[in-house]
Design a protein around this motif. Sequence first.
Motif, short mmCIF file in Angstrom:
data_model
loop_
_atom_site.label_atom_id
_atom_site.label_comp_id
_atom_site.label_asym_id
_atom_site.label_seq_id
_atom_site.Cartn_x
_atom_site.Cartn_y
_atom_site.Cartn_z
N SER A 1 61.10 34.15 23.01
CA SER A 1 59.72 33.92 22.58
C SER A 1 59.02 35.24 22.27
O SER A 1 58.32 35.36 21.26
CB SER A 1 58.96 33.16 23.67
N SER A 2 59.22 36.24 23.11
CA SER A 2 58.60 37.54 22.89
C SER A 2 59.17 38.24 21.65
O SER A 2 58.42 38.82 20.87
CB SER A 2 58.80 38.44 24.11
N GLU B 1 55.63 43.26 27.44
CA GLU B 1 55.87 41.93 28.01
C GLU B 1 57.37 41.64 28.08
O GLU B 1 57.85 41.08 29.06
CB GLU B 1 55.15 40.86 27.19
N ALA C 1 65.48 30.85 31.96
CA ALA C 1 64.04 31.04 31.80
C ALA C 1 63.76 32.42 31.21
O ALA C 1 62.90 32.56 30.32
CB ALA C 1 63.34 30.88 33.14
N TRP C 2 64.47 33.45 31.67
CA TRP C 2 64.27 34.78 31.13
C TRP C 2 64.66 34.83 29.66
O TRP C 2 63.95 35.42 28.85
CB TRP C 2 65.08 35.82 31.91
N SER D 1 64.61 32.44 27.54
CA SER D 1 63.57 31.73 26.80
C SER D 1 62.35 32.61 26.59
O SER D 1 61.81 32.69 25.48
CB SER D 1 63.19 30.45 27.54
N ARG D 2 61.91 33.31 27.64
CA ARG D 2 60.76 34.21 27.53
C ARG D 2 61.08 35.37 26.59
O ARG D 2 60.25 35.76 25.77
CB ARG D 2 60.36 34.75 28.89
N ALA E 1 59.28 41.31 31.67
CA ALA E 1 59.92 40.02 31.95
C ALA E 1 61.35 40.22 32.46
O ALA E 1 61.83 39.45 33.27
CB ALA E 1 59.94 39.15 30.70
#
Length: 100
Positions: free
Chosen positions: A10-11, A74, A3-4, A6-7, A78
């Motif tokens: 994306s960032s 962000e 999940a990290w 992926s974030r 994250a």
Amino acid sequence: MTAWNSRALSSVSALNKAWLDLITHRLATDAAYSRQVAACESTEEWWRVTSSFFDTASHDYQDQYARFTKISSEIASAGAPEAETRDAGSNRQRSSARSH
């Protein structure tokens, strides 16, 4: 961790897009400035065009800096919880090793 990742991806993609948007916009604006300067018929007109160009450039860079800062924070925030968890786990392992 997935999940990290992926974030973070994306960032980073958002950061790259913001950078590309800035470069694309500035190149178009710079080209337009060159055409406007070439069309100037007086010093006053050149001064007005040049002043406007630098005023716009300043605002563009300020806006993008704020955008980059927001995206970068962000990304950093994250990753912070997992880094703290990892650090706490390694501290426990060191404490455990010392006590034996």
